[in-house]
Motif scaffolding. Sequence first.
Motif, PDB file in Angstrom:
ATOM      1  N   TYR A 179       8.753   2.237 -13.073  1.00  0.00           N
ATOM      2  CA  TYR A 179       9.504   2.374 -11.833  1.00  0.00           C
ATOM      3  C   TYR A 179       8.692   1.845 -10.658  1.00  0.00           C
ATOM      4  CZ  TYR A 179      12.498   5.658 -14.413  1.00  0.00           C
ATOM      5  OH  TYR A 179      13.349   6.248 -15.315  1.00  0.00           O
ATOM      6  N   ARG A 180       9.365   1.158  -9.758  1.00  0.00           N
ATOM      7  CA  ARG A 180       8.782   0.814  -8.465  1.00  0.00           C
ATOM      8  C   ARG A 180       9.240   1.887  -7.487  1.00  0.00           C
ATOM      9  NH1 ARG A 180      10.597  -4.494  -4.928  1.00  0.00           N
ATOM     10  NH2 ARG A 180       9.228  -4.173  -3.117  1.00  0.00           N
ATOM     11  N   VAL A 181       8.276   2.614  -6.923  1.00  0.00           N
ATOM     12  CA  VAL A 181       8.623   3.744  -6.063  1.00  0.00           C
ATOM     13  C   VAL A 181       7.974   3.588  -4.692  1.00  0.00           C
ATOM     14  CG1 VAL A 181       8.903   5.310  -8.016  1.00  0.00           C
ATOM     15  CG2 VAL A 181       6.670   5.132  -6.901  1.00  0.00           C
ATOM     16  N   GLY A 182       8.531   4.278  -3.729  1.00  0.00           N
ATOM     17  CA  GLY A 182       8.039   4.212  -2.362  1.00  0.00           C
ATOM     18  C   GLY A 182       7.076   5.341  -2.037  1.00  0.00           C
ATOM     19  N   PRO A 183       6.801   5.565  -0.751  1.00  0.00           N
ATOM     20  CA  PRO A 183       5.874   6.623  -0.341  1.00  0.00           C
ATOM     21  C   PRO A 183       6.453   8.007  -0.638  1.00  0.00           C
ATOM     22  CG  PRO A 183       6.955   5.657   1.562  1.00  0.00           C
ATOM     23  CD  PRO A 183       7.351   4.815   0.391  1.00  0.00           C
ATOM     24  N   ALA A 184       5.592   9.016  -0.551  1.00  0.00           N
ATOM     25  CA  ALA A 184       5.999  10.387  -0.865  1.00  0.00           C
ATOM     26  C   ALA A 184       6.928  10.942   0.202  1.00  0.00           C
ATOM     27  CB  ALA A 184       4.765  11.268  -1.010  1.00  0.00           C
ATOM     28  N   LEU A 185       8.084  11.420  -0.215  1.00  0.00           N
ATOM     29  CA  LEU A 185       9.016  12.096   0.684  1.00  0.00           C
ATOM     30  C   LEU A 185       8.671  13.580   0.787  1.00  0.00           C
ATOM     31  CD1 LEU A 185      12.284  10.431  -0.651  1.00  0.00           C
ATOM     32  CD2 LEU A 185      11.111   9.885   1.485  1.00  0.00           C
ATOM     33  N   VAL A 186       8.236  14.152  -0.330  1.00  0.00           N
ATOM     34  CA  VAL A 186       7.792  15.550  -0.411  1.00  0.00           C
ATOM     35  C   VAL A 186       6.606  15.563  -1.368  1.00  0.00           C
ATOM     36  CG1 VAL A 186       8.480  17.936  -0.893  1.00  0.00           C
ATOM     37  CG2 VAL A 186      10.201  16.295  -0.135  1.00  0.00           C
ATOM     38  N   THR A 187       5.647  16.467  -1.172  1.00  0.00           N
ATOM     39  CA  THR A 187       4.469  16.534  -2.037  1.00  0.00           C
ATOM     40  C   THR A 187       4.291  17.943  -2.614  1.00  0.00           C
ATOM     41  OG1 THR A 187       2.858  17.200  -0.343  1.00  0.00           O
ATOM     42  CG2 THR A 187       3.354  14.835  -0.542  1.00  0.00           C
ATOM     43  N   GLY A 188       3.323  18.051  -3.537  1.00  0.00           N
ATOM     44  CA  GLY A 188       3.027  19.339  -4.143  1.00  0.00           C
ATOM     45  C   GLY A 188       2.518  20.353  -3.144  1.00  0.00           C
ATOM     46  N   VAL A 245       0.821  -1.208   0.000  1.00  0.00           N
ATOM     47  CA  VAL A 245       0.000   0.000   0.000  1.00  0.00           C
ATOM     48  C   VAL A 245       0.861   1.267   0.000  1.00  0.00           C
ATOM     49  CG1 VAL A 245      -0.192   0.209   2.515  1.00  0.00           C
ATOM     50  CG2 VAL A 245      -2.042   1.050   1.060  1.00  0.00           C
ATOM     51  N   CYS A 246       2.119   1.143   0.395  1.00  0.00           N
ATOM     52  CA  CYS A 246       3.023   2.289   0.435  1.00  0.00           C
ATOM     53  C   CYS A 246       3.899   2.379  -0.815  1.00  0.00           C
ATOM     54  CB  CYS A 246       3.916   2.216   1.670  1.00  0.00           C
ATOM     55  SG  CYS A 246       3.003   2.290   3.231  1.00  0.00           S
ATOM     56  N   GLN A 247       3.683   1.491  -1.777  1.00  0.00           N
ATOM     57  CA  GLN A 247       4.478   1.480  -2.991  1.00  0.00           C
ATOM     58  C   GLN A 247       3.583   1.683  -4.211  1.00  0.00           C
ATOM     59  OE1 GLN A 247       7.680  -1.620  -3.163  1.00  0.00           O
ATOM     60  NE2 GLN A 247       6.538  -2.543  -1.485  1.00  0.00           N
ATOM     61  N   ALA A 248       4.227   1.960  -5.341  1.00  0.00           N
ATOM     62  CA  ALA A 248       3.496   2.059  -6.600  1.00  0.00           C
ATOM     63  C   ALA A 248       4.437   1.676  -7.735  1.00  0.00           C
ATOM     64  CB  ALA A 248       2.956   3.468  -6.803  1.00  0.00           C
ATOM     65  N   TRP A 249       3.849   1.185  -8.814  1.00  0.00           N
ATOM     66  CA  TRP A 249       4.587   0.825 -10.017  1.00  0.00           C
ATOM     67  C   TRP A 249       4.084   1.751 -11.121  1.00  0.00           C
ATOM     68  CZ3 TRP A 249       3.423  -2.182  -6.020  1.00  0.00           C
ATOM     69  CH2 TRP A 249       4.393  -3.077  -5.539  1.00  0.00           C
ATOM     70  N   LEU A 250       4.912   2.741 -11.489  1.00  0.00           N
ATOM     71  CA  LEU A 250       4.469   3.825 -12.356  1.00  0.00           C
ATOM     72  C   LEU A 250       5.382   3.965 -13.565  1.00  0.00           C
ATOM     73  CD1 LEU A 250       3.845   6.440  -9.505  1.00  0.00           C
ATOM     74  CD2 LEU A 250       2.167   4.880 -10.538  1.00  0.00           C
ATOM     75  N   GLN A 251       4.798   4.449 -14.657  1.00  0.00           N
ATOM     76  CA  GLN A 251       5.529   4.519 -15.927  1.00  0.00           C
ATOM     77  C   GLN A 251       5.905   5.956 -16.286  1.00  0.00           C
ATOM     78  OE1 GLN A 251       3.438   2.990 -19.443  1.00  0.00           O
ATOM     79  NE2 GLN A 251       5.355   2.088 -20.136  1.00  0.00           N
TER      80      GLN A 251
END
Length: 374
Positions: free
Chosen positions: A221-230, A207-213
């Motif tokens: 890319y397999r990425v983790g939770p947000a370190l910084v947001t908009g 739930v804390c990861q995402a697979w995004l193109q």
Amino acid sequence: MTARRALLIALITVVASWAVLGGVLAAGWAPKLGLDLQGGFSVILSAPDGIEPDLMDLAIDIMRDRIEGLGVAEPEIAVVGDRRIQVQLPGVTDRERALTAVGTTGQLSFRQVYEIGPAPGVSPVFADQATTTTTTVPDDGATTTTDGTTTTTTSTTIPLQVPAGVDPETGITIEDDPPGVADPECATCPRPTADGIVPPMEACPDVCQAWLQDPDSGLIYRVGPALVTGADVEDAFARYLPPSAQSLGGWSVDPTFRSAGAEDFEAATAYLSRFSVGDPMRSLAIVLDGEVMSAPPIASSVGFGEAIPADSVIITVGGGDDQEDEALDLANVLKYGALPTAFERERVEAVSATLGSDSLQAGLIAGIGGLILV
């Protein structure tokens, strides 16, 4: 009233009317034409069921700011029913750009890269799916080896259970809604820590990861939770960078972080710089609405545990003829913030100015005819 006096008043009225008209034209004033007179288009956007009215009002304010940021003065935006917003844009010629401005959620996040697919279009979810095994079976009489056995090589495909929320066909996250790295659910994910101990990415819940193109390169890319947001971005502007020894140049966006966001960004880059050069986990993915805009690694010149100043962040945009528009639109979205919810484009209608012009012309003719009769 004598006939002479009435004629004098009529002449003064005519002269004054023409004087006023001349002044208006000289000042460059023009009447504001509506959608039917100017042409343009109308779009209906629908929000999820149960959305709060104050969130609809907030969405309208953000949409209006974005559209005016494109140079469209006073767009007509109104709530229709409980969860629909109608946007009327008279005189707009670049339809897709305007639709993107009002319909893009604008959810920006900076996230650590855990893994990169081996080739464009190949998700890390599927990277190790196919395996090859060697199997020894008893001989049925026709032997090919001296000990009476036959050795065969078989390819076995092991069905993989994709993480929840990931498309089983593409291996890409269906709806990206990243939690923050400080979310309790993500406590076991890799993150900046005071002691420098980095938990393994395998301990990070799905739930804390995402697979995004990345839509430009096709890499997933397999990425983790947000370190910084908009939400940590206070302002943003687009600019053109000329080619140099360090980059190929092109259009980019420079965000300005709020003080807390700047601290989080610098802590994140100090943490990423602990990973060795060439390790995907040294990279920071910049994600907008579920797509990877770019995923630059921390430069090799940055020392172990060293932070990158937040005021040096540059977001590059894709190549192509519309690179300038992409940069301007992204800066516009970041400047005015993300919409409070995702909207679906329900209906788009192009409106021709022909019908309104015909009606206006008929009205003018009728008016002139009435004056003549009077």
